[in-house]
Design a protein around this motif. Structure first.
Motif, PDB file in Angstrom:
ATOM      1  N   ILE A 150       1.648   9.191  -6.766  1.00 17.54           N
ATOM      2  CA  ILE A 150       1.673  10.563  -6.394  1.00 17.54           C
ATOM      3  C   ILE A 150       2.729  10.937  -7.357  1.00 17.54           C
ATOM      4  CG2 ILE A 150       2.164  12.111  -4.959  1.00 17.54           C
ATOM      5  CD1 ILE A 150       0.887  10.321  -2.752  1.00 17.54           C
ATOM      6  N   TYR A 151       3.982  10.349  -7.310  1.00 22.72           N
ATOM      7  CA  TYR A 151       5.036  10.952  -7.927  1.00 22.72           C
ATOM      8  C   TYR A 151       4.974  10.718  -9.442  1.00 22.72           C
ATOM      9  CZ  TYR A 151       7.274  12.424  -3.845  1.00 22.72           C
ATOM     10  OH  TYR A 151       7.800  13.430  -2.580  1.00 22.72           O
ATOM     11  N   ILE A 152       4.710   9.604  -9.824  1.00 17.21           N
ATOM     12  CA  ILE A 152       4.366   9.396 -10.971  1.00 17.21           C
ATOM     13  C   ILE A 152       3.647  10.244 -11.954  1.00 17.21           C
ATOM     14  CG2 ILE A 152       3.855   7.527 -12.961  1.00 17.21           C
ATOM     15  CD1 ILE A 152       4.997   5.271 -11.043  1.00 17.21           C
ATOM     16  N   GLU A 153       2.430  10.305 -11.373  1.00 22.64           N
ATOM     17  CA  GLU A 153       1.567  11.521 -11.767  1.00 22.64           C
ATOM     18  C   GLU A 153       2.168  12.886 -11.935  1.00 22.64           C
ATOM     19  OE1 GLU A 153      -1.603  10.920 -13.402  1.00 22.64           O
ATOM     20  OE2 GLU A 153      -1.063   8.777 -12.998  1.00 22.64           O
ATOM     21  N   ILE A 154       2.701  13.341 -10.905  1.00 18.74           N
ATOM     22  CA  ILE A 154       3.593  14.740 -10.965  1.00 18.74           C
ATOM     23  C   ILE A 154       4.483  14.661 -12.145  1.00 18.74           C
ATOM     24  CG2 ILE A 154       5.177  16.125  -9.910  1.00 18.74           C
ATOM     25  CD1 ILE A 154       3.857  15.244  -7.175  1.00 18.74           C
ATOM     26  N   PHE A 155       5.357  13.653 -12.465  1.00 19.80           N
ATOM     27  CA  PHE A 155       6.096  13.759 -13.361  1.00 19.80           C
ATOM     28  C   PHE A 155       5.554  13.229 -14.752  1.00 19.80           C
ATOM     29  CE2 PHE A 155       9.157  12.180  -9.696  1.00 19.80           C
ATOM     30  CZ  PHE A 155       9.762  13.483  -9.739  1.00 19.80           C
ATOM     31  N   LYS A 156       4.480  12.620 -14.882  1.00 16.16           N
ATOM     32  CA  LYS A 156       3.796  12.403 -15.942  1.00 16.16           C
ATOM     33  C   LYS A 156       3.294  13.918 -16.679  1.00 16.16           C
ATOM     34  CE  LYS A 156      -0.405  10.362 -18.131  1.00 16.16           C
ATOM     35  NZ  LYS A 156      -1.481   9.584 -17.924  1.00 16.16           N
ATOM     36  N   GLY A 157       2.898  14.843 -15.695  1.00  9.67           N
ATOM     37  CA  GLY A 157       2.399  16.036 -15.923  1.00  9.67           C
ATOM     38  C   GLY A 157       3.658  16.917 -16.424  1.00  9.67           C
ATOM     39  N   GLN A 158       4.786  16.809 -15.839  1.00 11.65           N
ATOM     40  CA  GLN A 158       5.882  17.443 -16.414  1.00 11.65           C
ATOM     41  C   GLN A 158       6.313  17.007 -17.644  1.00 11.65           C
ATOM     42  OE1 GLN A 158       9.339  17.354 -13.495  1.00 11.65           O
ATOM     43  NE2 GLN A 158       7.981  17.931 -12.037  1.00 11.65           N
ATOM     44  N   TRP A 159       6.075  15.627 -17.990  1.00 11.55           N
ATOM     45  CA  TRP A 159       6.631  15.140 -19.332  1.00 11.55           C
ATOM     46  C   TRP A 159       5.830  15.776 -20.317  1.00 11.55           C
ATOM     47  CZ3 TRP A 159       9.992  12.741 -22.235  1.00 11.55           C
ATOM     48  CH2 TRP A 159       9.188  12.099 -23.476  1.00 11.55           C
ATOM     49  N   VAL A 214       0.628  -1.126  -0.020  1.00 19.69           N
ATOM     50  CA  VAL A 214      -0.225  -0.096   0.047  1.00 19.69           C
ATOM     51  C   VAL A 214       0.875   1.355  -0.122  1.00 19.69           C
ATOM     52  CG1 VAL A 214      -1.625   1.233   1.387  1.00 19.69           C
ATOM     53  CG2 VAL A 214      -1.982  -1.261   1.033  1.00 19.69           C
ATOM     54  N   TYR A 215       2.067   1.184   0.929  1.00 17.36           N
ATOM     55  CA  TYR A 215       2.761   2.514   1.090  1.00 17.36           C
ATOM     56  C   TYR A 215       3.463   2.663  -0.423  1.00 17.36           C
ATOM     57  CZ  TYR A 215       7.150   4.865   1.077  1.00 17.36           C
ATOM     58  OH  TYR A 215       8.246   5.626   1.054  1.00 17.36           O
ATOM     59  N   LEU A 216       3.945   1.481  -0.999  1.00 18.72           N
ATOM     60  CA  LEU A 216       4.782   1.730  -2.339  1.00 18.72           C
ATOM     61  C   LEU A 216       3.688   2.359  -3.623  1.00 18.72           C
ATOM     62  CD1 LEU A 216       7.575   1.811  -3.580  1.00 18.72           C
ATOM     63  CD2 LEU A 216       7.141  -0.714  -4.252  1.00 18.72           C
ATOM     64  N   THR A 217       2.451   1.607  -3.325  1.00 20.06           N
ATOM     65  CA  THR A 217       1.546   2.270  -4.357  1.00 20.06           C
ATOM     66  C   THR A 217       1.300   3.621  -4.342  1.00 20.06           C
ATOM     67  OG1 THR A 217       0.620  -0.126  -4.465  1.00 20.06           O
ATOM     68  CG2 THR A 217      -0.808   1.585  -5.120  1.00 20.06           C
ATOM     69  N   VAL A 218       0.809   3.972  -3.154  1.00 19.87           N
ATOM     70  CA  VAL A 218       0.392   5.476  -2.920  1.00 19.87           C
ATOM     71  C   VAL A 218       1.817   6.213  -3.097  1.00 19.87           C
ATOM     72  CG1 VAL A 218      -0.224   7.185  -1.199  1.00 19.87           C
ATOM     73  CG2 VAL A 218      -1.198   4.970  -1.180  1.00 19.87           C
ATOM     74  N   PHE A 219       2.906   6.104  -2.620  1.00 19.89           N
ATOM     75  CA  PHE A 219       4.063   6.866  -3.126  1.00 19.89           C
ATOM     76  C   PHE A 219       4.287   6.866  -4.576  1.00 19.89           C
ATOM     77  CE2 PHE A 219       8.620   6.291  -3.890  1.00 19.89           C
ATOM     78  CZ  PHE A 219       9.218   7.644  -3.444  1.00 19.89           C
ATOM     79  N   ALA A 220       4.477   5.936  -5.256  1.00 17.76           N
ATOM     80  CA  ALA A 220       4.770   5.626  -6.597  1.00 17.76           C
ATOM     81  C   ALA A 220       3.599   6.598  -7.598  1.00 17.76           C
ATOM     82  CB  ALA A 220       5.070   4.320  -7.109  1.00 17.76           C
TER      83      ALA A 220
END
Length: 196
Positions: free
Chosen positions: A118-127, A110-116
């Motif tokens: 959040i950040y993957i969505e942020i970086f997708k937006g930057q991409w 659960v921790y790794l899913t939430v952590f990843a």
């Protein structure tokens, strides 16, 4: 009933190892397209803001996240291995170690899913903010990869859905195990009363 449950718990423990390895492979691969398409756009390694393509800084922004993500995916594999160390995959009766191993794997998942996520969505937006016209021009000039694909970002939905399914199934399996253990104890107690 125990035989069916023992089969399910063995399959789930194997699935935990497999899906943890899948998360690790995903952590290794998530930067692939970014490296192939953006690394060469930054001409001065000492100043990552000097770039041929606006927005290519996302490649450097993801470095620390990817390092932590990779480390945490290795920890997840180790948590899955703990399921085997505590014999969770074969034990007829669970002891505290089996419940702890199951809980740790579920919590880590659960921790790794939430952590990843959040950040993957942020970086997708930057991409998606990258100047793709300039990237295409750069790719044609230097023979590097040109892509607008968000495949590696979007793949996390499948990878983490599988991880959460296995984690939830392990918890459900533990609850099922407790019910079977209680039913077995009641039968044993009933047999003692009959013999007494």
């Amino acid at each position: 009933m125990y035989k069916k449950q023992l089969t399910v718990q063995k399959v789930l423990c194997l699935a935990a190892i497999i899906v943890s390895a899948l998360v690790f492979l995903y952590a290794l691969g998530i930067m692939t397209d970014l490296y192939d398409s953006l690394y060469d756009t930054m001409r001065n390694p000492n100043d990552v803001y000097q770039t041929d393509v606006a927005g290519s800084i996302v490649y450097y922004n993801m470095q620390e996240f990817n390092r932590v993500f990779l480390r945490d995916s290795i920890v997840l594999i180790l948590l899955a291995v703990v399921l085997f160390i505590t014999n969770t995959h074969v034990r007829r009766r669970y002891y505290i170690g089996n419940f702890v191993a199951t809980g740790l794997f579920a919590a880590g998942s659960v921790y790794l899913t939430v952590f990843a996520h959040i950040y993957i969505e942020i970086f997708k937006g930057q991409w998606l903010q990258v100047d793709f016209a300039a990237l295409q021009e750069h790719a044609e000039m230097w023979g590097t990869l040109y892509t607008q694909s968000t495949f590696w970002f979007d793949l996390h939905y499948c990878v983490f859905a599988l991880l959460l399914i296995v984690a939830v199934a392990l918890v459900v399996n533990a609850v099922w195990k407790v019910k079977l253990m209680k039913a077995e104890e009641e039968l044993i107690e009933e047999g003692r009363r009959v013999l007494a």
